[in-house]
Design an enzyme around this catalytic site. Structure first.
Site, PDB file in Angstrom:
ATOM      1  N   GLU A   1       0.823  -1.207   0.000  1.00 25.45           N
ATOM      2  CA  GLU A   1       0.000   0.000   0.000  1.00 25.45           C
ATOM      3  C   GLU A   1       0.859   1.260   0.000  1.00 25.45           C
ATOM      4  OE1 GLU A   1      -2.172  -2.926   2.838  1.00 25.45           O
ATOM      5  OE2 GLU A   1      -0.155  -2.634   2.041  1.00 25.45           O
TER       6      GLU A   1
ATOM      7  N   LEU B   1      19.086 -30.431  -5.676  1.00 19.43           N
ATOM      8  CA  LEU B   1      17.952 -29.919  -4.898  1.00 19.43           C
ATOM      9  C   LEU B   1      18.006 -28.393  -4.754  1.00 19.43           C
ATOM     10  CD1 LEU B   1      17.693 -32.641  -2.109  1.00 19.43           C
ATOM     11  CD2 LEU B   1      16.452 -32.518  -4.272  1.00 19.43           C
TER      12      LEU B   1
ATOM     13  N   GLY C   1      11.628 -40.061  -0.933  1.00 19.63           N
ATOM     14  CA  GLY C   1      11.283 -41.422  -1.307  1.00 19.63           C
ATOM     15  C   GLY C   1      10.088 -41.941  -0.535  1.00 19.63           C
TER      16      GLY C   1
END
Length: 377
Positions: free
Chosen positions: A58, A218, A310
């Site tokens: 804002e 990753l 996994g």
């Protein structure tokens, strides 16, 4: 609600698009977009929150609009705040600017301040409408909602599956057969979508078994800006993570965290010497206690975690009810009974909420939200 479909929808959609630009840049704060429009329905100011720049959406939009903000309509994706934190209250800034109307997508998730921004604006004589594109605005900040209410991170479980529910071909012993070649179930479009998912999370969580089998990086390779590096978290009960793994070799300051049950100072010191954080936990019957791992991540300010793991870790997360959102990419192929399943045992049998279905090339993605944290308690 007193919306004007001819232009309210357009401007709130623009505010939501601005809020999306803050993904990866605001945590632990919410991502917020704001648009200011004058009486002639012309854009006079807009902005989105970025944590490092402090100003809320804002205030950014008000600075752009300047004196033209008087009498304007404001479209903002989250209720303006009323409290003093790193910045002053946005509700007060809007009042001081003399805006005439504020359209808010959703109220704040924080029970302590929820509704107070609306009340302050209305008390100042400003017209306030709430609820336009509420579900879209809330989804942008599901992690914030959970974190602000529970101090635990939002948990997404992501997996790529064959049509017969397998996540990988039959396991083999990397020590005997060498590192497994990269195996891609899904196509490039789906893999790009996964990197955007990583970008939207503070941390990625996996088990050491996945690292030993695949030797993954990753990392967030979306190419999108982020305020903090993606924290890679590995559950490694016996501290088997190889020092020569890609995770360790590519570790930078504060982007790799290991949880282990090992207490011997020698192995711990080897990781510490490489700048890798290690946290010790007492093991549970089936490995490290995932609920305590998530609690610790919340304590260090992690608001969202994506599990890419996994069968064993997936099963623990689902059966213990720790997953908030499932994102499952299905590829048009079968891997057969010898492939690794997403889950073992008997998963919860309750029907899941209807999924959102998205197509990425030949692959189909099903996204299902399991828990909601926006409702009033």
């Amino acid at each position: 609600m007193a919306f004007h479909p001819d232009h309210d929808v357009h401007w709130m959609q623009r505010a939501l698009a601005l809020a999306e630009q803050g993904i990866g840049l605001t945590s632990p704060n919410p991502t917020v977009g704001c648009v200011l429009v004058n009486a002639q329905n012309q854009l006079i100011g807009e902005g989105f929150h970025q944590y490092e720049r402090r100003d809320h959406a804002e205030v950014v939009a008000l600075h752009q609009a300047g004196v033209a903000a008087r009498g304007a309509t404001v479209y903002v994706t989250l209720e303006p705040c009323t409290h003093h934190g790193r910045t002053g209250p946005c509700a007060d800034a809007l009042i001081a600017a003399g805006v005439s109307r504020v359209v808010i997508a959703t109220l704040d998730a924080n029970r302590i301040v929820r509704g107070k921004g609306v009340a302050r604006l209305r008390a100042a004589g400003i017209v306030v409408d709430v609820g336009l594109f509420q579900s879209q605005a809330q989804r942008l900040n599901d992690a914030f909602a959970k974190y602000i209410r529970t101090r635990r991170p939002w948990v997404t479980l992501k997996a790529a599956l064959s049509l017969d529910g397998r996540i990988a071909p039959a396991a083999h012993n990397p020590a005997e057969h060498g590192e497994r070649s990269p195996f891609w179930l899904t196509g490039e479009a789906a893999r790009l979508a996964v990197h955007r998912l990583r970008h939207a999370h503070d941390a990625l969580l996996t088990g050491v078994g996945t690292v030993l089998a695949d030797n993954p990086l990753l990392t967030d390779r979306s190419g999108l800006p982020r305020r903090l590096p993606l924290l890679r978290v590995v559950l490694d009960t016996h501290l088997r993570l190889p020092l020569a793994s890609k995770l360790v070799a590519n570790a930078t300051e504060n982007d790799l965290l290991l949880f282990t049950a090992v207490s011997h100072p020698g192995p711990l010191a080897e990781f510490a010497a490489r700048g890798i954080r290690v946290e010790r936990l007492s093991p549970a019957s089936n490995g490290l206690p995932l609920d305590l791992v998530l609690a610790h991540l919340g304590e260090i300010g992690i608001t969202s975690v994506m599990i890419e793991a996994g069968t064993r870790l997936n099963t623990t997360a689902v059966t213990k009810g720790l997953v908030d959102r499932l994102v499952l990419f299905y590829a048009p192929r079968f891997l057969g009974d010898s492939g690794l399943p997403l889950l073992t045992g008997a998963p919860p049998s309750d029907p899941l909420p209807p999924p959102e279905v998205t197509r990425f090339g030949d692959d189909i993605c099903l996204t299902t939200t399991l828990h909601h944290y926006w409702q009033d308690a």
